[in-house]
Design an enzyme around this catalytic site. Structure first.
Site, short mmCIF file in Angstrom:
data_model
loop_
_atom_site.label_atom_id
_atom_site.label_comp_id
_atom_site.label_asym_id
_atom_site.label_seq_id
_atom_site.Cartn_x
_atom_site.Cartn_y
_atom_site.Cartn_z
N ASP A 169 -101.70 -80.04 -38.35
CA ASP A 169 -102.96 -79.34 -38.62
C ASP A 169 -103.38 -79.44 -40.08
O ASP A 169 -102.61 -79.89 -40.94
CB ASP A 169 -102.87 -77.86 -38.18
CG ASP A 169 -101.60 -77.18 -38.69
OD1 ASP A 169 -100.94 -77.73 -39.59
OD2 ASP A 169 -101.27 -76.09 -38.18
N ASN A 203 -98.53 -64.30 -34.67
CA ASN A 203 -99.27 -63.99 -33.44
C ASN A 203 -98.99 -64.99 -32.33
O ASN A 203 -99.69 -65.03 -31.32
CB ASN A 203 -100.78 -63.95 -33.74
CG ASN A 203 -101.33 -65.31 -34.18
OD1 ASN A 203 -100.58 -66.27 -34.32
ND2 ASN A 203 -102.63 -65.38 -34.40
N HIS A 234 -99.08 -68.34 -32.67
CA HIS A 234 -99.77 -69.63 -32.71
C HIS A 234 -98.79 -70.75 -33.03
O HIS A 234 -97.76 -70.56 -33.67
CB HIS A 234 -100.99 -69.61 -33.65
CG HIS A 234 -100.71 -69.64 -35.12
ND1 HIS A 234 -101.46 -68.92 -36.02
CD2 HIS A 234 -99.80 -70.31 -35.86
CE1 HIS A 234 -101.02 -69.15 -37.24
NE2 HIS A 234 -100.01 -69.99 -37.17
N GLU A 292 -104.55 -70.92 -31.67
CA GLU A 292 -104.56 -69.47 -31.76
C GLU A 292 -104.60 -68.81 -30.37
O GLU A 292 -105.09 -69.42 -29.40
CB GLU A 292 -105.81 -69.02 -32.54
CG GLU A 292 -105.83 -69.47 -33.99
CD GLU A 292 -104.98 -68.58 -34.90
OE1 GLU A 292 -103.87 -68.19 -34.52
OE2 GLU A 292 -105.46 -68.28 -36.01
C1 GLP Z 1 -99.46 -71.87 -40.40
C2 GLP Z 1 -99.34 -73.23 -39.76
C3 GLP Z 1 -98.34 -73.25 -38.64
C4 GLP Z 1 -97.06 -72.57 -39.07
C5 GLP Z 1 -97.35 -71.14 -39.39
C6 GLP Z 1 -96.13 -70.35 -39.81
O1 GLP Z 1 -100.42 -71.06 -39.85
N1 GLP Z 1 -100.58 -73.70 -39.26
O2 GLP Z 1 -98.11 -74.59 -38.24
O3 GLP Z 1 -96.10 -72.67 -38.06
O4 GLP Z 1 -98.28 -71.12 -40.45
O5 GLP Z 1 -95.95 -70.45 -41.17
P1 GLP Z 1 -94.72 -69.92 -41.99
O6 GLP Z 1 -93.62 -70.90 -41.73
O7 GLP Z 1 -95.18 -69.93 -43.41
O8 GLP Z 1 -94.41 -68.57 -41.48
#
Ligand code: GLP
Length: 243
Positions: free
Chosen positions: A67, A136, A138, A143
């Site tokens: 992403d 959440n 995702h 989402e």
């Molecule tokens: C972002 C990314 C996700 C990731 C998530 C969790 O929103 N788009 O791909 O898994 O954050 O991030 P973190 O590892 O910083 O908790």
């Protein structure tokens, strides 16, 4: 789903890097699906170390990132383009033409998305997909909601995600409201999935991801339908599934 619980973030990072390293060694043309966020940072640091120690060679590796924020220039320090250069690509011998990261900056997004999906297919599909998980539920930026998209698409970020990710920006107002993400269908097509989670803040999400109802309201729950998922978590993130 195989569940591996480790003692620390350090161990999680080393184990994840070892899985990636093994995939690269055993596959002549490995295709990796890569994630961003704070969780895989330690894994990338280990992979860079393994490259420096000549344990792993990235010259035949192709990557597809999950992403990217909409509207952030690839040089913006909070863009996932920047993140990937900073944590991995600037430090290894991957070929530039083998790197793919979604883009949504001054271009036709829907055409870009179709082309991105075509490139994944042309590369033979993803052999190993690394995933983190949002608080959440995702995955990438898929989402929670009534519907999930199958393919790469432009999406609105939820207030929860904007709030969570505001820690990387100077203020919540600076967090982009949209992103381009691979769809759940594309993610579920990967041959293998390695889901990483660390810390208390992920315990609830992990509980919903591994058991109970499969629902678009919690996208990570769909991973229960995949035939080869390994969940690699530290004790804190596993707290609610170990009880
Ligand atoms: C972002 C990314 C996700 C990731 C998530 C969790 O929103 N788009 O791909 O898994 O954050 O991030 P973190 O590892 O910083 O908790």
């Amino acid at each position: 789903m195989e569940i591996v619980v480790v003692e620390s973030y350090r161990e999680l990072s080393a184990r994840a890097a070892a899985v990636v390293g093994d995939e690269i060694k055993k596959n002549r043309r490995p295709v990796l699906g890569l994630a961003t966020g704070s969780t895989p940072e330690g894994m990338y640091a280990q992979l860079v170390r393994m490259f420096n120690d000549e344990e792993v060679d990235f010259s035949n590796v192709t990557t597809f990132n999950l992403d990217e924020y909409a509207g952030l220039h690839p040089e913006h320090p909070q863009s996932y383009h920047y993140y990937m250069r900073q944590h991995l690509f600037d430090h290894i011998n991957i070929k530039k033409e083998n790197i793919h990261i979604p883009q949504c900056y001054n271009q036709d997004v829907s055409e870009f998305c179709r082309e991105y999906d075509r490139s994944v297919i042309a590369a033979g599909g993803v052999d190993l997909q690394i995933l983190g998980i949002g608080g959440n539920g995702h995955i990438g930026f898929n989402e929670p909601g009534r519907y999930l998209n199958c393919l790469t698409h432009l999406t609105d970020l939820t207030e929860d995600t904007i709030k969570d990710n505001s820690r990387f920006f100077n203020s919540p107002d600076e967090v982009p409201r949209q992103a381009v993400t691979m769809g759940m269908g594309s993610i579920m097509h990967a041959a293998k999935i390695l889901l990483l989670a660390s810390g208390n803040s992920k315990a609830r999400a992990i509980k919903h991801a591994v058991g109970g109802t499969i629902t678009t309201d919690f996208p990570a729950s769909l991973l229960q339908l995949h035939r080869d998922v390994t969940l690699l978590v530290d004790r804190e993130a596993a707290a609610l599934i170990e009880k």
